[in-house]
Design a protein around this motif. Structure first.
Motif, mmCIF file in Angstrom:
data_model
loop_
_atom_site.group_PDB
_atom_site.id
_atom_site.type_symbol
_atom_site.label_atom_id
_atom_site.label_comp_id
_atom_site.label_asym_id
_atom_site.label_seq_id
_atom_site.Cartn_x
_atom_site.Cartn_y
_atom_site.Cartn_z
ATOM 1 N N ASP A 79 -13.253 16.140 37.489
ATOM 2 C CA ASP A 79 -13.253 14.837 36.819
ATOM 3 C C ASP A 79 -14.650 14.225 36.796
ATOM 4 O O ASP A 79 -15.062 13.619 35.796
ATOM 5 N N ALA A 80 -15.383 14.378 37.885
ATOM 6 C CA ALA A 80 -16.742 13.825 37.947
ATOM 7 C C ALA A 80 -17.657 14.514 36.949
ATOM 8 O O ALA A 80 -18.515 13.881 36.332
ATOM 9 N N ALA A 81 -17.474 15.824 36.778
ATOM 10 C CA ALA A 81 -18.285 16.564 35.804
ATOM 11 C C ALA A 81 -17.969 16.113 34.387
ATOM 12 O O ALA A 81 -18.878 15.914 33.563
ATOM 13 N N VAL A 82 -16.690 15.926 34.099
ATOM 14 C CA VAL A 82 -16.280 15.463 32.772
ATOM 15 C C VAL A 82 -16.861 14.078 32.492
ATOM 16 O O VAL A 82 -17.310 13.789 31.375
ATOM 17 N N ALA A 83 -16.885 13.226 33.507
ATOM 18 C CA ALA A 83 -17.430 11.879 33.343
ATOM 19 C C ALA A 83 -18.904 11.904 32.976
ATOM 20 O O ALA A 83 -19.416 10.956 32.355
ATOM 21 N N LEU A 84 -19.595 12.981 33.339
ATOM 22 C CA LEU A 84 -21.010 13.123 33.002
ATOM 23 C C LEU A 84 -21.215 13.856 31.677
ATOM 24 O O LEU A 84 -22.349 14.133 31.290
ATOM 25 N N GLY A 85 -20.117 14.174 30.994
ATOM 26 C CA GLY A 85 -20.212 14.786 29.675
ATOM 27 C C GLY A 85 -20.135 16.294 29.662
ATOM 28 O O GLY A 85 -20.334 16.916 28.612
ATOM 29 N N MET A 86 -19.854 16.911 30.805
ATOM 30 C CA MET A 86 -19.790 18.368 30.861
ATOM 31 C C MET A 86 -18.440 18.885 30.373
ATOM 32 O O MET A 86 -17.431 18.179 30.418
ATOM 33 N N THR A 87 -18.430 20.127 29.918
ATOM 34 C CA THR A 87 -17.189 20.868 29.757
ATOM 35 C C THR A 87 -16.809 21.350 31.155
ATOM 36 O O THR A 87 -17.663 21.834 31.889
ATOM 37 N N ALA A 88 -15.547 21.202 31.534
ATOM 38 C CA ALA A 88 -15.173 21.548 32.907
ATOM 39 C C ALA A 88 -13.838 22.268 32.939
ATOM 40 O O ALA A 88 -12.974 22.043 32.087
ATOM 41 N N VAL A 89 -13.692 23.140 33.931
ATOM 42 C CA VAL A 89 -12.440 23.869 34.101
ATOM 43 C C VAL A 89 -12.014 23.799 35.557
ATOM 44 O O VAL A 89 -12.833 23.969 36.463
ATOM 45 N N LEU A 90 -10.732 23.515 35.773
ATOM 46 C CA LEU A 90 -10.159 23.541 37.113
ATOM 47 C C LEU A 90 -9.781 24.979 37.427
ATOM 48 O O LEU A 90 -8.937 25.572 36.755
ATOM 49 N N HIS A 91 -10.400 25.531 38.450
ATOM 50 C CA HIS A 91 -10.211 26.941 38.795
ATOM 51 C C HIS A 91 -9.035 27.117 39.739
ATOM 52 O O HIS A 91 -9.007 26.559 40.827
ATOM 53 N N ARG A 92 -8.067 27.911 39.291
ATOM 54 C CA ARG A 92 -6.932 28.271 40.148
ATOM 55 C C ARG A 92 -6.965 29.754 40.499
ATOM 56 O O ARG A 92 -6.596 30.142 41.593
ATOM 57 N N ASP A 93 -7.404 30.573 39.561
ATOM 58 C CA ASP A 93 -7.631 31.989 39.830
ATOM 59 C C ASP A 93 -8.618 32.519 38.800
ATOM 60 O O ASP A 93 -9.085 31.772 37.938
ATOM 61 N N ALA A 94 -8.933 33.801 38.897
ATOM 62 C CA ALA A 94 -9.982 34.367 38.054
ATOM 63 C C ALA A 94 -9.670 34.276 36.569
ATOM 64 O O ALA A 94 -10.579 34.242 35.737
ATOM 65 N N SER A 95 -8.387 34.208 36.214
ATOM 66 C CA SER A 95 -8.033 34.122 34.799
ATOM 67 C C SER A 95 -8.526 32.816 34.183
ATOM 68 O O SER A 95 -8.873 32.783 32.994
ATOM 69 N N ASP A 96 -8.563 31.739 34.968
ATOM 70 C CA ASP A 96 -9.090 30.466 34.463
ATOM 71 C C ASP A 96 -10.559 30.599 34.107
ATOM 72 O O ASP A 96 -11.014 30.122 33.060
ATOM 73 N N LEU A 97 -11.319 31.234 34.981
ATOM 74 C CA LEU A 97 -12.738 31.427 34.720
ATOM 75 C C LEU A 97 -12.943 32.362 33.535
ATOM 76 O O LEU A 97 -13.777 32.111 32.666
ATOM 77 N N ARG A 98 -12.187 33.441 33.501
ATOM 78 C CA ARG A 98 -12.319 34.402 32.407
ATOM 79 C C ARG A 98 -12.093 33.720 31.060
ATOM 80 O O ARG A 98 -12.848 33.926 30.102
ATOM 81 N N THR A 99 -11.050 32.887 30.984
ATOM 82 C CA THR A 99 -10.750 32.192 29.740
ATOM 83 C C THR A 99 -11.869 31.231 29.367
ATOM 84 O O THR A 99 -12.291 31.163 28.204
ATOM 85 N N ALA A 100 -12.378 30.481 30.345
ATOM 86 C CA ALA A 100 -13.442 29.516 30.074
ATOM 87 C C ALA A 100 -14.712 30.187 29.585
ATOM 88 O O ALA A 100 -15.473 29.607 28.801
ATOM 89 N N LEU A 101 -14.936 31.419 30.033
ATOM 90 C CA LEU A 101 -16.175 32.124 29.690
ATOM 91 C C LEU A 101 -16.071 32.955 28.417
ATOM 92 O O LEU A 101 -17.069 33.559 27.995
ATOM 93 N N LEU A 102 -14.911 32.977 27.787
ATOM 94 C CA LEU A 102 -14.747 33.796 26.596
ATOM 95 C C LEU A 102 -15.796 33.533 25.511
ATOM 96 O O LEU A 102 -16.257 34.477 24.862
ATOM 97 N N PRO A 103 -16.190 32.270 25.281
ATOM 98 C CA PRO A 103 -17.219 32.063 24.260
ATOM 99 C C PRO A 103 -18.529 32.781 24.587
ATOM 100 O O PRO A 103 -19.303 33.101 23.693
ATOM 101 N N LEU A 104 -18.747 33.032 25.880
ATOM 102 C CA LEU A 104 -19.972 33.708 26.313
ATOM 103 C C LEU A 104 -19.780 35.216 26.434
ATOM 104 O O LEU A 104 -20.595 36.010 25.968
#
Length: 215
Positions: free
Chosen positions: A179-204
């Motif tokens: 939430d603090a990162a979002v408040a600063l204007g960042m794109t942010a993801v709540l990490h629960r397992d590696a699939s969350d990170l994998r999905t967030a990184l797909l554009p890269l």
């Protein structure tokens, strides 16, 4: 077509709960032997009055362990409290290799900064894990004197990354930090397992569906 093909130009990533995990099986065994509910030691160790001074670099590991003993003594015998505090403070740890693999790909494409509420001995821990070269920079709360979710630690990380906040992807396992990162204007993801990170990184990475389900 514009020059930007992805929604971020740098990745800021938490360590504990995302990359590194602790083995607390011995703590659990000792809690059961002492008649304590599982998680009691963690609740004492991570209580703000005990945890925050450690994460801001104001106390040593031994002083932190002593604070855990003091918090446990009303409920268990002193020798039991000392054994629990020692097991908790010295718990072994391991890494999620899938996350590490993904972050190594990130490093090849854009700045990667680890942002951690951590201890003074974090560098030693990263060396044990073979991760000293994982990121371009590490922002350690105990060295910079400020901890998440305080905006100042995010600002330090953004400066290290060398991009604007709105061009950063922030990854963390705690909602208040996201939430603090979002408040600063960042794109942010709540990490629960590696699939969350994998999905967030797909554009890269463009690596959809890699790895076993649920890893």
């Amino acid at each position: 077509m514009g020059t930007r093909t992805q929604p971020f130009d740098a990745v800021l990533c938490d360590i504990d709960g995302v990359i590194r995990f602790f083995d607390t099986s011995e703590v659990t065994r000792l809690e059961r032997a002492a008649g304590l509910p599982e998680g009691t030691t963690a609740s004492v160790g991570f209580a703000p009055e005990n945890d925050l001074p450690l994460l801001l670099g104001r106390i040593t590991r031994d002083e932190w362990a002593d604070s855990i003993v003091r918090g446990l003594v009303p409920r268990v015998k002193p020798h039991e409290a000392q054994a629990l505090a020692r097991a908790f403070a010295l718990a072994d740890f391991w890494v999620d290799e899938t996350v590490v693999e993904l972050l190594r790909i990130v490093r090849e494409h854009c700045p990667l900064v680890l942002v951690s509420n951590a201890t003074r001995w974090l560098d030693e821990d990263l060396a044990r894990l073979g991760l000293t070269d994982l990121a371009h920079s590490v922002v350690n709360s105990s060295l910079v004197g400020v901890a998440k979710p305080d905006r100042r630690i995010y600002e330090i990380a953004v400066e290290r990354a060398g991009v604007a906040p709105d061009r950063c992807l922030f990854v963390d396992d705690r909602q208040e930090n996201v939430d603090a990162a979002v408040a600063l204007g960042m794109t942010a993801v709540l990490h629960r397992d590696a699939s969350d990170l994998r999905t967030a990184l797909l554009p890269l990475t463009g690596r959809a569906g890699t790895g076993p389900p649920g890893d």
